[in-house]
Scaffold this active site. Structure first.
Site, PDB file in Angstrom:
ATOM      1  N   ALA A 244       0.546  -1.512  -0.062  1.00  0.00           N
ATOM      2  CA  ALA A 244       0.340   0.015  -0.349  1.00  0.00           C
ATOM      3  C   ALA A 244       0.629   1.404   0.084  1.00  0.00           C
ATOM      4  O   ALA A 244       2.621   1.400   0.261  1.00  0.00           O
ATOM      5  CB  ALA A 244      -0.755  -0.366   1.457  1.00  0.00           C
ATOM      6  N   HIS A 245       0.128   2.715  -0.216  1.00  0.00           N
ATOM      7  CA  HIS A 245       0.752   3.984   0.008  1.00  0.00           C
ATOM      8  C   HIS A 245       2.263   4.192   0.905  1.00  0.00           C
ATOM      9  O   HIS A 245       1.437   3.501   1.904  1.00  0.00           O
ATOM     10  CB  HIS A 245      -0.587   4.972  -0.201  1.00  0.00           C
ATOM     11  CG  HIS A 245      -1.007   5.169   0.313  1.00  0.00           C
ATOM     12  ND1 HIS A 245      -2.129   5.778   0.900  1.00  0.00           N
ATOM     13  CD2 HIS A 245      -1.478   4.058   1.440  1.00  0.00           C
ATOM     14  CE1 HIS A 245      -3.027   5.392   1.439  1.00  0.00           C
ATOM     15  NE2 HIS A 245      -2.521   4.997   2.144  1.00  0.00           N
TER      16      HIS A 245
END
Length: 346
Positions: A244-245
């Site tokens: 994920a980011h």
């Protein structure tokens, strides 16, 4: 475009490349690798696990990679190494036709922006799309159907297999391998809720991949919300992994298939995450941590070592009994605490 031929080496040449001790016929020519059972006189086999020693006496291989202590049991030429599996890994690259040195060339069906900076011997396959401002280093290979977004930089010797996607502004290091279907730099999962509906948060960061990174097929590495998502040098990522980011992963860490890492988690150097491991968001995992398969990590880990969660498989009947007991644990703990207090009062 490259159409590599079959490679041949003498055993003496292979021994020199590996730094192995050659015992036997160094002039034998080798054209590939195979298992002990399947290998023929023009192939090299290896023994990296003692369980395969039973097949050694009957092998027809041209030579066998093995540890010196097993050499006396080998009926053919030996390449003695303390780490035969590492030797096998090094030889495998010599015989992989896809790893041949690129000859260069852009397929006429590719779409390449006019201002793309191309290094020496860059290959671009059919139907690939490369947008404006991209920089490709020497001997980069872009497979058929790949998409390279605006402003991407890809370092020398990197290879994108067909249909890999690198979104705008991503930085890819040298000798990186991106397998088919992976997406580097897609939007992170960021939304704000106003009480009735979700509002998308634009993902303004990027992704930085270090040197010698490999990303498996259909894996996703999301771009950062503001800062970049950063993958260190020599990180190995299996297929169907979700990062994920704003995640940061340290050098030499390996992630097996179906690992999921939530946003802003930090994973240290030299870690290994088994298949199906999940890491919650905003955690810190220190260097040297190994998490076994299917484990869920919800708290930071500050000491190196091996960590596990969950229960092993058992019969459904036994699992149902244990599931009932799981629900009773809190009651058992309270009753035990009352008994201990009563005993202490004497």
């Amino acid at each position: 475009m490259t159409h590599p031929a079959i490679h041949e080496f003498t055993l003496a040449e292979l021994a020199e490349r590996l730094g192995a001790n050659l015992v036997g016929n160094g002039s034998q020519r080798i054209r590939g690798l195979a298992t002990l059972k399947a290998a023929g006189p023009d192939q090299v086999a290896f023994v990296a696990n003692r369980s395969y020693l039973k097949d050694l006496s009957d092998t027809r291989a041209g030579a066998v990679l093995l540890q010196p202590e097993h050499s006396a049991d080998c009926p053919v030429t030996r390449l003695e190494l303390q780490n035969p599996y590492l030797g096998y890994a090094q030889l495998s690259q010599l015989f992989d036709p896809i790893l041949a040195t690129p000859q260069g060339g852009i397929h006429p069906a590719a779409v390449v922006a006019e201002d793309v900076a191309l290094g020496e011997r860059v290959e671009v396959g059919p139907n690939a799309i490369i947008e404006a401002g991209v920089e490709l280093g020497d001997e980069v290979v872009i497979g058929a159907g790949c998409f390279i977004g605006a402003g991407v930089r890809i370092g020398a010797g990197s290879r994108l297999h067909p249909n890999a996607t690198v979104c705008h502004g991503v930085v890819v290091g040298e000798r990186v391998i991106l397998h088919s279907g992976c997406v580097i730099g897609g939007d992170g999962f960021g939304f704000a809720h106003d009480g009735s509906r979700w509002h998308k948060i634009a993902q303004l960061g990027g992704v930085i991949l270090g040197d010698d990174v490999e990303v498996g097929s259909c894996s996703s590495i999301d771009r950062g919300a503001l800062d970049d998502t950063v993958i260190g040098n020599d990180v190995k990522i299996d297929s169907q992994v979700q990062i994920a980011h704003n995640v940061r992963i340290g050098d030499h860490t390996a992630l097996a298939g179906c690992v999921g890492i939530a946003g802003s988690t930090r994973v240290g150097r030299n870690c290994m995450l088994g298949g199906g491991v999940g890491l919650a968001g905003h955690l810190t995992i220190c260097d040297g941590v190994q998490v076994t398969g299917m484990s869920l990590v919800t708290n930071s880990i500050h000491e190196p070592g091996v960590y596990s969660s969950g229960t092993g498989a058992m019969s459904n009947a036994q699992w149902r009994k244990n599931a009932v007991r799981f629900k009773q644990l809190d009651d058992f703990a309270r009753r035990l605490a009352r008994l201990e207090k009563r005993d202490q009062r004497g």
